[in-house]
Design an enzyme around this catalytic site. Structure first.
Site, PDB file in Angstrom:
ATOM      1  N   PRO A 105       0.861  -1.194   0.000  1.00 26.42           N
ATOM      2  CA  PRO A 105       0.000   0.000   0.000  1.00 26.42           C
ATOM      3  C   PRO A 105       0.892   1.237   0.000  1.00 26.42           C
ATOM      4  O   PRO A 105       1.563   1.516   0.988  1.00 26.42           O
ATOM      5  CB  PRO A 105      -0.810  -0.131   1.291  1.00 26.42           C
ATOM      6  N   ASP A 151       5.929   2.167   2.202  1.00 29.55           N
ATOM      7  CA  ASP A 151       5.023   1.040   2.429  1.00 29.55           C
ATOM      8  C   ASP A 151       4.221   1.346   3.688  1.00 29.55           C
ATOM      9  O   ASP A 151       4.758   1.300   4.804  1.00 29.55           O
ATOM     10  CB  ASP A 151       5.878  -0.236   2.609  1.00 29.55           C
ATOM     11  N   HIS A 152       2.947   1.618   3.490  1.00 34.68           N
ATOM     12  CA  HIS A 152       2.129   2.069   4.622  1.00 34.68           C
ATOM     13  C   HIS A 152       1.815   0.931   5.603  1.00 34.68           C
ATOM     14  O   HIS A 152       1.240   1.157   6.654  1.00 34.68           O
ATOM     15  CB  HIS A 152       0.837   2.693   4.091  1.00 34.68           C
ATOM     16  N   ARG A 153       2.230  -0.288   5.275  1.00 39.28           N
ATOM     17  CA  ARG A 153       2.080  -1.370   6.261  1.00 39.28           C
ATOM     18  C   ARG A 153       3.098  -1.194   7.378  1.00 39.28           C
ATOM     19  O   ARG A 153       2.923  -1.681   8.482  1.00 39.28           O
ATOM     20  CB  ARG A 153       2.293  -2.742   5.601  1.00 39.28           C
ATOM     21  N   VAL A 185       5.416   1.954   7.429  1.00 39.34           N
ATOM     22  CA  VAL A 185       5.742   3.355   7.679  1.00 39.34           C
ATOM     23  C   VAL A 185       4.443   4.153   7.791  1.00 39.34           C
ATOM     24  O   VAL A 185       3.624   4.150   6.874  1.00 39.34           O
ATOM     25  CB  VAL A 185       6.603   3.903   6.519  1.00 39.34           C
TER      26      VAL A 185
END
Ligand code: CAO
Length: 444
Positions: free
Chosen positions: A240, A416-418, A420
């Protein structure tokens, strides 16, 4: 013609269960026990099975109807051998047992409705503590009488967008169990090649005959281009992405760099903004260790790296290559300048060794020499962030009292929003911008 009416059996006291799906249509050849419709009450969903093999001649319900026990569902023209068997037994309303024995050799015997699995809810399906939520992409599940699965499993498959035909059933006669579905989804999430989309359909872009519209030339793509495509696709589908933008005031850096050009020539190298960007990234990584990490064990762990190796995207005639510079935090600007030039030249000559492209913690992709004022780079997995650098330009900058001409460098951080969060990304990018704006800090 021996007609038989299928009615709603005892559905455990469910009053007013809604027809949510018609599994057959008039004219369909059906087998004994094949699901005709799916009913859903507030507690469970259940298929209403055919009480005989034959042909559907009339459907007596529509989607949305509310049905209770005894309601008529469909009329079936009972297959000859079943009708004969019923006649022999002297029972016009053939029982389930006699129907099964009549067609036993061709139709897998199925459990009765009460034998079917306890209804599963979405909450029950947890993949390694990652709950499958309502956001999970849902695609239409092909209704097929040839997949043996209970209504609860079918409902769950529908909610998850999993085609039951793709799930290997481990139950009796290949029946798909809830555990099979869980296993399938777990594997789909973990599968390194298929990623989260394994088994979940992505609409295919149709091939187009471009020659119909004008002259064309077709050339095979290089291996490198195809490999890059796979890597990009994998990252795009698994990660994501969030991209955050900023501008660094590099006026002082540019003045400093200008002053180094003569020395660079003596040293037989060039000094571009890139070594400064690498150094600033390394220091910002050191200050923000979360950006210098990767997911481990399918998302169970975060692997923190104590080293800072940074990849540099290099545009070559054969395609994109990303050589990795090791221990960037410990190298001087001159060392970085040499190394970038050497690695870029080796990349363009296709002389890079695989080891020289491995082990990166972060990537810098600079399109500064080409142009553009911003782009959204794709994270180079398993890294969790990438810096995209565009072309610096002199712009009026308000210093609080007046506009001054300053050289501003557009930078974009995709992450990577998983792993960060916005705060982590914001702090990291702000640190890079601050380091580039005050190069004295780079030497500290
Ligand atoms: N703004 C303005 N000018 C810039 C700049 C920027 N952000 N970055 C570089 N320049 C200037 C350099 O200073 C140099 O000019 P001078 O010689 O006058 O100083 C000129 O542009 C050419 O630089 P360069 O490209 O030869 O060198 P570099 O160190 O900036 O970059 C490399 C090296 C290998 C990264 C680059 O050549 C390259 O291949 N970039 C493409 C990366 C890419 O394709 N990314 C996309 C990946 S996703 O598809």
């Amino acid at each position: 013609m021996a007609l038989q009416q299928v009615t709603v059996p005892d559905i455990g006291g469910a009053e007013g269960a809604e027809v949510i799906e018609l599994l057959v249509k008039v004219g369909d050849q059906i087998v004994l026990d094949q699901g005709l419709i799916v009913l859903e009450s507030d507690k469970a969903s259940m298929e209403i099975p055919a009480t005989a093999a034959g042909t559907v001649v009339e459907l007596l319900v529509a989607e949305g109807d509310q049905l209770a026990e005894g309601a008529a569902v469909a009329m079936i023209d009972v297959a000859e051998e079943v009708a004969d068997a019923a006649e022999v037994s002297g029972d016009a309303q053939a029982t389930g047992a006699s129907e099964v024995s009549a067609v036993d050799d061709v139709v897998p015997q199925q459990e009765t409705l009460v034998d079917r699995e306890v209804p599963a809810t979405k909450e029950e399906l947890v993949v390694e503590d990652i709950p499958i939520t309502g956001d999970t992409p849902v695609l239409e599940v092909e209704a097929s009488g040839h997949v043996y699965a209970g209504p609860a499993v079918r409902k769950l498959a529908r909610e998850l967008g999993v085609q039951l035909q793709r799930v290997e059933g481990t139950g009796r006669q290949g029946r798909v169990l809830k555990e099979d579905l869980q296993q399938f989804v777990r594997k789909s999430i973990r599968e390194p090649t298929g990623g989260v989309t394994a088994g979940i359909d992505i609409p295919v872009v149709q091939e187009t005959d471009f020659a119909k519209y004008g002259e064309i030339e077709v050339t095979p793509r290089s291996k490198l281009d195809k490999l890059t495509a796979v890597n990009m696709h994998r990252s795009w589908l698994n990660v994501p992405h969030v991209t955050q933008f900023d501008e660094a005031d590099i006026s002082d850096l540019e003045a400093f760099r200008e002053g180094l050009k003569a020395e660079a020539e003596q040293r037989s190298t060039r000094i571009t903004p890139l070594p400064f960007l690498l150094k600033a990234s390394a220091l910002a990584l050191r200050d923000n260790p979360k950006i210098n990490s990767s997911l481990g064990r399918g998302g169970e762990d975060l692997v923190h790296k104590k080293y800072i190796h940074i990849g540099v995207a290099v545009d070559t005639p054969a395609g994109l290559m990303v050589p990795v510079i090791r221990d960037v935090d410990r190298k001087t600007i001159w060392e970085l300048a040499y190394e970038v030039a050497a690695l870029a030249s080796r990349a363009r000559d296709r002389k890079l060794l695989p080891a020289e492209m491995q082990g990166g913690c972060f990537t810098v992709s600079s399109l500064g020499n080409i142009g553009g004022n911003g782009f959204t780079p794709i994270v180079n997995t398993p890294e969790v962030a990438i810096l995209g650098v565009s072309k610096a330009a002199v712009k009026p900058h308000w210093n609080g009292t007046e506009f001054l001409p300053r050289t501003l460098l557009p930078v974009a951080l995709s992450y990577d929003h998983r792993v960060v969060n916005g705060g982590d990304g914001g702090r990291f990018l702000t640190r890079i911008v601050s380091l580039l704006g005050d190069i004295r800090q780079l030497s500290l």
